[in-house]
Design a protein around this motif. Structure first.
Motif, PDB file in Angstrom:
ATOM      1  N   LEU A 771       6.955  -9.477   4.193  1.00  0.00           N
ATOM      2  CA  LEU A 771       7.159  -9.966   5.668  1.00  0.00           C
ATOM      3  C   LEU A 771       7.962  -9.115   6.649  1.00  0.00           C
ATOM      4  N   LYS A 772       8.901  -8.599   6.092  1.00  0.00           N
ATOM      5  CA  LYS A 772      10.231  -7.689   6.574  1.00  0.00           C
ATOM      6  C   LYS A 772       9.458  -6.266   6.779  1.00  0.00           C
ATOM      7  N   GLY A 773       8.197  -5.913   6.241  1.00  0.00           N
ATOM      8  CA  GLY A 773       7.687  -4.657   6.081  1.00  0.00           C
ATOM      9  C   GLY A 773       8.223  -3.670   5.140  1.00  0.00           C
ATOM     10  N   ASP A 774       8.784  -4.246   3.982  1.00  0.00           N
ATOM     11  CA  ASP A 774       9.160  -3.411   2.836  1.00  0.00           C
ATOM     12  C   ASP A 774       7.812  -3.210   1.888  1.00  0.00           C
ATOM     13  N   GLY A 775       8.206  -2.277   1.112  1.00  0.00           N
ATOM     14  CA  GLY A 775       7.150  -2.012   0.077  1.00  0.00           C
ATOM     15  C   GLY A 775       7.370  -3.331  -1.009  1.00  0.00           C
ATOM     16  N   VAL A 776       6.172  -3.572  -1.969  1.00  0.00           N
ATOM     17  CA  VAL A 776       5.954  -4.451  -2.901  1.00  0.00           C
ATOM     18  C   VAL A 776       5.608  -3.899  -4.103  1.00  0.00           C
ATOM     19  N   SER A 777       6.110  -3.602  -5.405  1.00  0.00           N
ATOM     20  CA  SER A 777       5.669  -3.157  -6.475  1.00  0.00           C
ATOM     21  C   SER A 777       4.212  -3.992  -6.977  1.00  0.00           C
ATOM     22  N   CYS A 778       4.299  -5.163  -6.876  1.00  0.00           N
ATOM     23  CA  CYS A 778       3.304  -5.945  -7.602  1.00  0.00           C
ATOM     24  C   CYS A 778       1.994  -5.828  -6.758  1.00  0.00           C
ATOM     25  N   LEU A 779       1.901  -5.306  -5.636  1.00  0.00           N
ATOM     26  CA  LEU A 779       0.766  -5.253  -4.720  1.00  0.00           C
ATOM     27  C   LEU A 779       0.199  -3.885  -4.699  1.00  0.00           C
ATOM     28  N   GLN A 780      -0.969  -3.833  -4.494  1.00  0.00           N
ATOM     29  CA  GLN A 780      -1.876  -2.523  -4.319  1.00  0.00           C
ATOM     30  C   GLN A 780      -2.034  -2.157  -2.998  1.00  0.00           C
ATOM     31  N   ARG A 781      -1.672  -0.921  -2.467  1.00  0.00           N
ATOM     32  CA  ARG A 781      -1.937  -0.520  -1.262  1.00  0.00           C
ATOM     33  C   ARG A 781      -3.339  -0.205  -1.192  1.00  0.00           C
ATOM     34  N   ILE A 782      -4.166  -0.472  -0.178  1.00  0.00           N
ATOM     35  CA  ILE A 782      -5.452  -0.082  -0.035  1.00  0.00           C
ATOM     36  C   ILE A 782      -5.889   0.938   1.152  1.00  0.00           C
ATOM     37  N   SER A 783      -6.853   1.519   1.320  1.00  0.00           N
ATOM     38  CA  SER A 783      -6.990   2.495   2.281  1.00  0.00           C
ATOM     39  C   SER A 783      -7.648   1.688   3.383  1.00  0.00           C
ATOM     40  N   GLY A 784      -7.358   2.279   4.837  1.00  0.00           N
ATOM     41  CA  GLY A 784      -8.010   1.599   5.965  1.00  0.00           C
ATOM     42  C   GLY A 784      -8.006   2.701   6.940  1.00  0.00           C
ATOM     43  N   GLU A 785      -8.460   2.399   8.337  1.00  0.00           N
ATOM     44  CA  GLU A 785      -8.445   3.010   9.190  1.00  0.00           C
ATOM     45  C   GLU A 785      -8.406   2.263  10.387  1.00  0.00           C
ATOM     46  N   VAL A 786      -7.586   2.930  11.784  1.00  0.00           N
ATOM     47  CA  VAL A 786      -7.578   2.225  12.814  1.00  0.00           C
ATOM     48  C   VAL A 786      -8.581   3.027  13.677  1.00  0.00           C
ATOM     49  N   LYS A 787      -9.514   2.159  14.422  1.00  0.00           N
ATOM     50  CA  LYS A 787     -10.371   2.951  15.232  1.00  0.00           C
ATOM     51  C   LYS A 787      -9.647   3.053  16.649  1.00  0.00           C
ATOM     52  N   LYS A 788     -10.633   3.790  17.619  1.00  0.00           N
ATOM     53  CA  LYS A 788     -10.218   4.006  18.851  1.00  0.00           C
ATOM     54  C   LYS A 788      -9.628   2.774  19.833  1.00  0.00           C
ATOM     55  N   ASP A 789     -10.440   1.753  19.304  1.00  0.00           N
ATOM     56  CA  ASP A 789     -10.157   0.450  20.107  1.00  0.00           C
ATOM     57  C   ASP A 789      -8.993  -0.177  19.486  1.00  0.00           C
ATOM     58  N   LEU A 790      -8.294   0.234  18.683  1.00  0.00           N
ATOM     59  CA  LEU A 790      -7.097  -0.098  17.954  1.00  0.00           C
ATOM     60  C   LEU A 790      -7.405  -1.229  16.922  1.00  0.00           C
ATOM     61  N   LYS A 791      -8.569  -1.497  16.601  1.00  0.00           N
ATOM     62  CA  LYS A 791      -8.901  -2.271  15.699  1.00  0.00           C
ATOM     63  C   LYS A 791      -8.686  -1.791  14.371  1.00  0.00           C
ATOM     64  N   VAL A 792      -8.224  -2.708  13.145  1.00  0.00           N
ATOM     65  CA  VAL A 792      -8.099  -2.011  11.908  1.00  0.00           C
ATOM     66  C   VAL A 792      -9.170  -2.534  11.030  1.00  0.00           C
ATOM     67  N   PHE A 793      -9.388  -1.495   9.861  1.00  0.00           N
ATOM     68  CA  PHE A 793     -10.587  -1.880   9.238  1.00  0.00           C
ATOM     69  C   PHE A 793     -10.002  -1.340   7.812  1.00  0.00           C
ATOM     70  N   ALA A 794     -10.531  -1.929   6.842  1.00  0.00           N
ATOM     71  CA  ALA A 794     -10.346  -1.646   5.226  1.00  0.00           C
ATOM     72  C   ALA A 794     -11.733  -0.893   5.096  1.00  0.00           C
ATOM     73  N   ILE A 795     -11.449  -0.052   4.184  1.00  0.00           N
ATOM     74  CA  ILE A 795     -12.275   0.879   3.614  1.00  0.00           C
ATOM     75  C   ILE A 795     -12.748   0.453   2.571  1.00  0.00           C
ATOM     76  N   ARG A 796     -13.916  -0.104   2.040  1.00  0.00           N
ATOM     77  CA  ARG A 796     -14.265  -0.601   0.774  1.00  0.00           C
ATOM     78  C   ARG A 796     -15.946  -0.229   0.357  1.00  0.00           C
ATOM     79  N   ASP A 797     -15.975   0.394  -0.556  1.00  0.00           N
ATOM     80  CA  ASP A 797     -17.456   0.816  -1.103  1.00  0.00           C
ATOM     81  C   ASP A 797     -18.279   1.475   0.259  1.00  0.00           C
ATOM     82  N   GLY A 798     -17.603   2.462   0.981  1.00  0.00           N
ATOM     83  CA  GLY A 798     -18.287   3.305   1.991  1.00  0.00           C
ATOM     84  C   GLY A 798     -18.349   2.258   3.193  1.00  0.00           C
ATOM     85  N   LYS A 799     -18.050   1.036   3.244  1.00  0.00           N
ATOM     86  CA  LYS A 799     -18.182   0.209   4.369  1.00  0.00           C
ATOM     87  C   LYS A 799     -16.761  -0.066   4.925  1.00  0.00           C
TER      88      LYS A 799
END
Length: 837
Positions: A771-799
């Motif tokens: 919650l402070k914004g630090d890294g946590v070893s037991c969690l997995q970082r996943i890939s995502g993208e921020v679109k032009k309208d500044l909405k955030v998306f997770a990339i999963r199985d091409g979607k």
């Protein structure tokens, strides 16, 4: 004149941009510290006189910072800390960030904040908020950021109130600023706004600096050196620099007391009813109980000019009338664009000392407050609304303080047999003067039922509580007082001798809390939060009447209690999901008594065998209740949820969640079965289901990316969209303003992790780190993208599946990102967003 820092990417040199008059005038909510302030023309003020006024106790003005000779300021240790914090924030990649400065009144906190703005005026666009208009302010701040080109705004907000709840102001401003930035499609790699949140509270927060009435050894040395400089420049006049001298002396009570001379005391003793003594008493009272408050010079002159003056004050101007006490007060100008003269005590500690001195000479706090209301406020109520409200009704801590500081001190005066009556008289007078304000009659109602000893206290409390309701019928919090009156009346009706009377009181309490709950349901969603006190008060009354009744129950009482069971269960159900899905703030839990009273009430009405068995059976009937077993013994679920119980959506949801909970105790082979159960419901109806249903879809299908166990799995893009819609309809009204608890996280090996497990993962506490914004070893970082309208998306199985940023201000441009994935009752949440290089 009127330039602001500008950014020239082709040059490392500081640049400045001149601002046209029409643009300056449009920034009416802001007091801007111009880069070239006082450099291109002389001020209309006398710098030396202005400096002397400041050292005596007048508020700091920008003019005080412009000196080619001796500076009136001493650098506090925390000045350097604030500079360092802001320097770090300048390079942070986010839309908005914050630094908090908390100070005790009279410690110099406001001045220190202004020093910081002056320091950064040639580097950042510095401005002090002078109008907290929720609509205008965000637009004007963004206008200032965009003028000529983009440059970070350092925005000072000084509430000048002693409060532990600045969250509504902060949250609303942050949300509105982010909305404004996104509406204008602004892209920035550095903060658009750094908020310097300056307030007279004492609650440590992250990135917080605290200024207290104490000096460090290094500060003491600097103040001693500055005193020698001032004595050399101002000679004997420096003896009157009370605000400076009190600070230099280490904020000692005796330093404030010694500025009250024997002549002043004698004048009070000989002339207790003179205009000079009375006006001094007004200034002392309001500066003691509302530090930093002031009276306009015009209102003071009008008071002095009224008929009924003593002969020594006949036709005397203000300064002549107040001559005996002019050494204790300061006259200063403030306001934009037209300046107004104001008067206040030189320091809050001097105000305290004056109040004590006046009290010793029979000018009590009650006498002064009554005189102030009758002589200054009456007929000009609008001018004194804030001072009177803060002095008579505002509580320093709503959880610990029952009344305002003044009322509490009047009640504490054990030598005063009339203390309760005096408090009543003061609040009645204020209620009459401010005849549309509900908070004075509300305070009176609370005073009667909490403090007063009269036999008819509850009847009078009922009377004033209803007056408060009549003044603001739509306000549920005002209605709560009436419920509290009847609840306390019920508790004070002992022994139980008159069943009819007791039932009448209980029914009145229940109706009051039901009316409060209905008002809360009908209140505008513009409110910062939903008021749950009507539901909670209802349960408290139900518990109390059960506990107070004679055993065995009389028939009338038994019938009455039986008639309450359905409503008790409904309200228990409300709190079960309410407390499971949310909490007041990210770092604050609901008070223990809330949960305890809810549980105890339910046990009274529905106990079958043991308390534990009763509660376990109840918890297994709801989603929020089942979540409880993630932190307790989940083995009791094995028999109850061994097999699917029906095709009903609710039962299926409970079955699936129970088995997910059981998975945390060990591997399970039932994932495919659970998926099939949900998939069957999904195929029959995709839209319009509960948020809980969609949450389970996400939990079971998100992690099956590599090898889906069933064909044609649910479309998670649709699922997230339907979940957001469902949350809006079912929960948003009730959970607005509260922090939505992350219930589950995406773990290291594509597995689920419950948030409670993060607490157990290491000594520090992974959830706190996350919650402070630090890294946590037991969690997995996943890939995502921020679109032009500044909405955030997770990339999963091409979607691309939209997720909610946990920190909206951390999303400042489009691009590839990574984050930790959590799930709350609203949908998937992206924690600790980082842009990919």
């Amino acid at each position: 004149m009127y330039t602001i820092p500008s950014f020239d990417p082709s040059s490392e040199k500081r640049d400045a941009t001149a601002i046209p008059t029409n643009l300056r005038d449009s920034l009416s909510c802001l007091d801007i510290v111009w880069s070239d302030m006082f450099e291109t023309g002389d001020s209309a003020n006398d710098p030396e006189a202005a400096m002397a006024d400041f050292l005596k106790g007048a508020p700091a003005q920008w003019l005080h910072f412009n000196t080619s000779e001796i500076s009136p300021f001493v650098e506090r240790d925390d000045f350097g800390k604030l500079i360092q914090l802001i320097e770090r924030k300048k390079g942070k990649s986010c839309l908005i960030t914050e630094v908090s400065l908390q100070y005790e009144p009279g410690s110099g906190g406001s001045t220190l904040a202004m020093q910081v703005l002056w320091h950064f005026r040639k580097d950042l666009r510095c401005a002090r908020v002078i109008d907290l208009d929720a609509k205008k302010l965000p637009k004007q701040v963004v206008d200032l950021f965009l003028l000529s080109n983009q440059k970070t705004v350092l925005l000072l907000i000084d509430t000048k109130e002693n409060t532990n709840n600045d969250q509504p102001i902060k949250n609303t401003l942050w949300e509105n600023l982010i909305d404004e930035i996104r509406m204008r499609e602004i892209k920035t790699d550095t903060p658009a706004v750094i908020i310097l949140n300056c307030r007279t509270a004492n609650f440590p927060t992250k990135d917080s600096v605290e200024i207290k009435m104490i000096l460090s050894p290094t500060e003491k040395t600097r103040f001693d050196e500055k005193r020698h400089e001032l004595e050399e420049k101002f000679k004997e006049k420096s003896q009157n620099f009370h605000a400076f001298n009190i600070m230099q002396g280490g904020f000692k009570k005796e330093d404030a007391e010694k500025v009250i001379t024997a002549e002043m005391v004698q004048h009070v003793k000989n002339n207790p009813k003179s205009k000079s003594t009375r006006l001094l008493s007004f200034l002392a009272l309001i500066n003691s109980y509302v530090p930093g408050s002031h009276l306009s010079r015009l209102s003071c002159e009008e008071f002095v000019a009224k008929t009924g003056r003593s002969s020594d004050e006949e036709n005397a101007p203000l300064q002549t009338t107040m001559k005996p006490f002019m050494d204790l007060i300061v006259v200063f100008s403030e306001g934009k664009p037209e300046k107004t003269d104001y008067i206040r005590m030189a320091h809050p500690m001097i105000a305290d000392a004056c109040v004590n001195m006046l009290t010793e000479h029979n000018l009590t706090r009650f006498n002064i407050a009554s005189d102030f209301l009758n002589s200054m406020v009456k007929g000009k109520e609008r001018n004194y609304m804030q001072i009177c409200k803060r002095m008579l009704t505002d509580r320093l801590d709503t959880e610990k303080c029952r009344f305002s500081k003044l009322i509490l001190e009047l009640l504490k005066d054990r030598s005063n047999a009339l203390r309760e009556k005096q408090c009543i008289d003061l609040l009645e007078l204020a209620s009459h003067l401010f005849n549309k304000d509900p908070f004075y009659p509300q305070a009176l109602a609370r005073l009667y039922y909490i403090e007063v000893k009269e036999p008819d206290k509850f009847d009078k409390a009922d009377h004033w509580a209803n007056i408060a309701i009549d003044r603001k019928r739509e306000n549920s919090h005002i209605r709560d007082t009436l419920g509290q009156v009847h609840k306390n009346h019920l508790l004070n009706t002992k022994p139980w001798t008159d069943t009819e009377t007791v039932l009448k009181i209980a029914k009145s309490a229940i109706k009051a809390f039901e009316d409060e709950a209905k008002a809360a349901e009908d209140e505008s969603e513009d409110n910062n939060s939903f008021n749950n006190r009507g539901y909670f008060g209802f349960l408290q009354v139900c518990k109390n009447i059960y506990d107070l009744a004679k055993k065995p129950l009389e028939q009338k009482i038994s019938e009455f209690i039986s008639g309450l069971k359905g409503d008790v269960e409904d309200r228990y159900d409300f709190f079960e999901w309410y407390l499971a899905f949310s909490r007041p703030k990210i770092n604050k839990k609901d008070p223990d008594y809330l949960h305890n009273d809810i549980v105890e009430c339910y046990k009274r009405y529905f106990k079958k065998q043991t308390d534990e068995a009763t509660l376990n059976e109840k918890k297994m009937k709801s989603f929020g209740g089942l979540l409880h077993f993630l932190q307790s013994d989940a083995s009791v679920l094995k028999q109850k949820f061994k097999n699917p119980q029906s095709d009903d959506e609710t039962q299926n949801i409970l079955y699936v969640l129970a088995n997910i909970i059981l998975m945390f105790d060990g591997p399970s082979e039932r994932v495919e079965e659970l998926q099939a159960s949900l998939h069957k419901l999904w195929v029959s109806k995709k839209q319009g289901r509960s948020p809980e249903f969609y949450l389970l879809i996400l939990l079971l299908f998100w992690f099956d990316e590599a090898q889906p166990r069933i064909p044609n799995p649910p479309d998670l893009e649709d699922c997230v969209r339907y979940m957001a819609e469902s949350y809006e309809k079912k929960y948003r009204k009730y959970l607005r303003g509260r922090y939505l608890v992350p219930l589950f996280f995406f773990g290291e090996e594509n597995g689920l992790l419950h948030s409670s497990k993060l607490h157990q993962n290491d000594d520090v506490g992974s959830l706190e780190l996350l919650l402070k914004g630090d890294g946590v070893s037991c969690l997995q970082r996943i890939s995502g993208e921020v679109k032009k309208d500044l909405k955030v998306f997770a990339i999963r199985d091409g979607k691309q599946i939209q997720v909610i940023p946990h920190e909206p201000a951390s999303v400042y441009k489009q691009g590839k990102v990574s984050f930790y994935l959590g799930f709350n009752i609203r949908g998937p949440v992206a924690f600790n967003i980082r842009y990919c290089k």
